[in-house]
Design an enzyme around this catalytic site. Structure first.
Site, PDB file in Angstrom:
ATOM      1  N   ASP A   1      -7.511   8.286  -1.497  1.00 21.38           N
ATOM      2  CA  ASP A   1      -8.062   8.190  -2.858  1.00 21.38           C
ATOM      3  C   ASP A   1      -9.499   7.683  -2.740  1.00 21.38           C
ATOM      4  O   ASP A   1      -9.975   7.423  -1.640  1.00 21.38           O
ATOM      5  CB  ASP A   1      -7.185   7.287  -3.736  1.00 21.38           C
ATOM      6  N   SER A   2     -10.186   7.530  -3.856  1.00 24.32           N
ATOM      7  CA  SER A   2     -11.605   7.196  -3.786  1.00 24.32           C
ATOM      8  C   SER A   2     -11.875   5.705  -3.858  1.00 24.32           C
ATOM      9  O   SER A   2     -12.985   5.257  -3.645  1.00 24.32           O
ATOM     10  CB  SER A   2     -12.332   7.852  -4.952  1.00 24.32           C
ATOM     11  N   GLY A   3     -10.854   4.936  -4.186  1.00 23.95           N
ATOM     12  CA  GLY A   3     -11.053   3.506  -4.384  1.00 23.95           C
ATOM     13  C   GLY A   3     -11.350   3.167  -5.835  1.00 23.95           C
ATOM     14  O   GLY A   3     -11.285   2.011  -6.232  1.00 23.95           O
ATOM     15  N   GLY A   4     -11.674   4.177  -6.625  1.00 26.06           N
ATOM     16  CA  GLY A   4     -12.028   3.947  -8.032  1.00 26.06           C
ATOM     17  C   GLY A   4     -10.932   3.229  -8.793  1.00 26.06           C
ATOM     18  O   GLY A   4     -11.179   2.228  -9.459  1.00 26.06           O
ATOM     19  N   PHE A   5      -9.710   3.714  -8.644  1.00 32.19           N
ATOM     20  CA  PHE A   5      -8.600   3.145  -9.398  1.00 32.19           C
ATOM     21  C   PHE A   5      -8.427   1.655  -9.100  1.00 32.19           C
ATOM     22  O   PHE A   5      -8.311   0.845 -10.010  1.00 32.19           O
ATOM     23  CB  PHE A   5      -7.300   3.905  -9.094  1.00 32.19           C
TER      24      PHE A   5
ATOM     25  N   ASP B   1     -14.159   8.010  -9.376  1.00 36.22           N
ATOM     26  CA  ASP B   1     -13.992   8.255 -10.811  1.00 36.22           C
ATOM     27  C   ASP B   1     -13.640   6.978 -11.534  1.00 36.22           C
ATOM     28  O   ASP B   1     -13.280   5.984 -10.916  1.00 36.22           O
ATOM     29  CB  ASP B   1     -12.861   9.270 -11.041  1.00 36.22           C
TER      30      ASP B   1
ATOM     31  N   GLN C   1     -10.517  13.702 -15.929  1.00 34.97           N
ATOM     32  CA  GLN C   1     -10.185  12.555 -16.788  1.00 34.97           C
ATOM     33  C   GLN C   1     -10.208  13.034 -18.240  1.00 34.97           C
ATOM     34  O   GLN C   1     -10.078  14.215 -18.496  1.00 34.97           O
ATOM     35  CB  GLN C   1     -11.173  11.408 -16.529  1.00 34.97           C
TER      36      GLN C   1
ATOM     37  N   ASP D   1       1.851  11.605  -5.783  1.00 33.46           N
ATOM     38  CA  ASP D   1       2.016  10.434  -4.925  1.00 33.46           C
ATOM     39  C   ASP D   1       2.425   9.266  -5.795  1.00 33.46           C
ATOM     40  O   ASP D   1       2.120   9.245  -6.990  1.00 33.46           O
ATOM     41  CB  ASP D   1       0.690  10.056  -4.246  1.00 33.46           C
TER      42      ASP D   1
ATOM     43  N   CYS E   1      23.804  12.150  -0.166  1.00 27.15           N
ATOM     44  CA  CYS E   1      22.593  12.094   0.665  1.00 27.15           C
ATOM     45  C   CYS E   1      22.959  12.163   2.146  1.00 27.15           C
ATOM     46  O   CYS E   1      23.974  11.614   2.571  1.00 27.15           O
ATOM     47  CB  CYS E   1      21.836  10.797   0.374  1.00 27.15           C
TER      48      CYS E   1
ATOM     49  N   CYS F   1      20.662  11.255   4.610  1.00 27.24           N
ATOM     50  CA  CYS F   1      19.636  10.531   5.367  1.00 27.24           C
ATOM     51  C   CYS F   1      20.279   9.603   6.394  1.00 27.24           C
ATOM     52  O   CYS F   1      21.478   9.342   6.356  1.00 27.24           O
ATOM     53  CB  CYS F   1      18.721   9.742   4.423  1.00 27.24           C
TER      54      CYS F   1
ATOM     55  N   CYS G   1      22.254   6.680   4.780  1.00 28.32           N
ATOM     56  CA  CYS G   1      23.521   7.048   4.145  1.00 28.32           C
ATOM     57  C   CYS G   1      24.564   7.531   5.152  1.00 28.32           C
ATOM     58  O   CYS G   1      25.759   7.417   4.915  1.00 28.32           O
ATOM     59  CB  CYS G   1      23.275   8.091   3.059  1.00 28.32           C
TER      60      CYS G   1
ATOM     61  N   HIS H   1      15.911   5.740   2.879  1.00 27.10           N
ATOM     62  CA  HIS H   1      16.686   6.526   1.921  1.00 27.10           C
ATOM     63  C   HIS H   1      15.822   7.019   0.749  1.00 27.10           C
ATOM     64  O   HIS H   1      15.863   8.198   0.392  1.00 27.10           O
ATOM     65  CB  HIS H   1      17.875   5.731   1.379  1.00 27.10           C
TER      66      HIS H   1
HETATM   67 ZN   LIG Z   1      20.294   8.386   1.820  1.00 28.90          ZN
END
Ligand SMILES: [Zn+2]
Length: 372
Positions: free
Chosen positions: A94-98, A148, A191, A268, A306, A308, A311, A337
């Site tokens: 990201d740009s760091g703006g947030f 931004d 924006q 994300d 699941c 994974c 699990c 998980h």
């Molecule tokens: Zn799982």
């Protein structure tokens, strides 16, 4: 030549969602995709090998945090972020703006950039659009962001208009400062708050500058979900069909589905990793708080549907015990998980798009998750 190429494979006849691929210098990403967040060059508690095992193709890192610690120059010396953290697949920064804007009273905005005090030691810093790109050029991610301003919610019309116009000027300055467009794809960030005409203005101005991809910022900042969905509905159709669209900071299972249906390709969010460390698991039957006494003698897996590592091997009762005792393994098992759950959800979403049945899939998922 651009560092990335977006390939549209098909559009779901039932929902309009997009199935595609993003070709990056570090591999191919099937979209729609969820990107795990590794704020400080680490997806908390996971090794890169473990992320690969769950087939994560791209992760996100935060420019502001890496600029503060250990510093972008050090990472550049190490050979860039990929080498530094031993991750040879794609990375987005990201740009760091947030983060800078989130510092509230600790920052001062001008046309030139943002002056702020470090959240760690109070030291004074200045980030301009050019500086944000310089830092990201040093980090070396495959996809990078324009600096931004993410306007808060609610914010009045005039403020949002001024802010988005400055964001456009900053995007242009960032593009001019970008040293490696053939290695790193710089996205513009749309924006405009919750105002339809301002979103339109922002999208048009950024497309005029021309970026290899577009992010949608300023959503999931406290507005009701139907407003977020409406903004998306009005915004994604404006964006070029042959470039990826990234909805920033959104990652609850229902928001992912709503976003995909409205034409978003990338997402994300810290949600799956953050709630894992608080002992909460995302499951096909809804969220569960593993700490609760209900699970004391529950010897079934976190999610019966699941496959994974967690699990396959551990019970709710065991993980609850670890959570209660603050054992590190609890974070690792639930993070494993939760990430697997969202990556698998997106894999199922891609299959549903392929079969033109994403709306049916959404209904089934929402019913099982307890949202219908
Ligand atoms: Zn799982």
């Amino acid at each position: 030549m651009s560092a990335i190429r977006y390939e549209l494979i098909k559009t779901c006849k039932q929902s309009g969602a997009r199935l595609g691929k993003i070709h990056t210098p570090h591999g191919i990403i099937d979209t729609p995709i969820f990107m795990p967040v590794g704020t400080l060059a680490t997806v908390k508690s996971m090794t890169p090998e473990e992320l690969k095992e769950m087939d994560a193709r791209i992760i996100l890192s935060n420019t502001y945090h890496l600029y503060m610690r250990p510093g972008h120059k050090l990472i550049e010396k190490a050979g860039g972020l990929h080498k530094f953290m031993n991750w040879d697949r794609a990375i987005l920064t990201d740009s760091g703006g947030f983060q800078v804007f989130s510092l509230g009273p600790l920052r001062k905005i001008s046309e030139e950039g943002v002056e702020f005090r470090s959240h760690i030691d109070g030291s004074k810093h200045f980030i301009s659009p050019e500086k944000a790109i310089e830092i990201q050029n040093s980090l070396g991610a495959d996809i990078i962001m324009s600096f931004d301003e993410c306007a808060p919610y609610p914010a009045d019309y005039d403020y949002v208009k001024k802010s988005l116009e400055r964001t456009t000027r900053w995007a242009k300055r960032g593009k001019d400062a970008h040293k490696y467009p053939e290695k790193q794809a710089l996205f513009g960030i749309v924006q405009g708050g919750m105002y339809k005409d301002l979103r339109y203005q922002s999208a048009m101005e950024l497309m005029e500058i021309d970026f290899p991809g577009y992010s949608i910022g300023g959503l999931s900042v406290g507005e009701p979900k139907d407003i977020m969905n409406e903004v998306l509905e009005n915004t994604t159709p404006l964006l070029p069909k042959d470039k990826p669209r990234y909805l920033m900071g959104v990652g609850s299972p229902d928001d992912l589905l709503e976003g995909v249906i409205r034409g978003v390709d990338m997402f994300d969010c810290v949600l799956p990793t953050r709630i894992a460390r608080n002992g909460t698991a995302l499951t096909s039957l809804g969220k569960i708080v593993v700490r609760n006494a209900t699970y004391q003698e529950d010897f079934t897996p976190l999610d019966p549907n699941c496959s994974c590592y967690t699990c396959r091997n551990y019970s709710r009762a065991y993980i609850r015990h670890l959570v209660k005792c603050n054992e590190i393994l609890a974070s690792r098992l639930i993070t494993t998980h939760n990430l697997h759950f969202l990556l698998k959800l997106m894999e199922d979403v891609r299959e549903a798009i392929m079969n033109d049945r994403l709306l049916d899939f959404k209904n089934d998922f929402f019913r099982s998750y307890g949202l219908l």
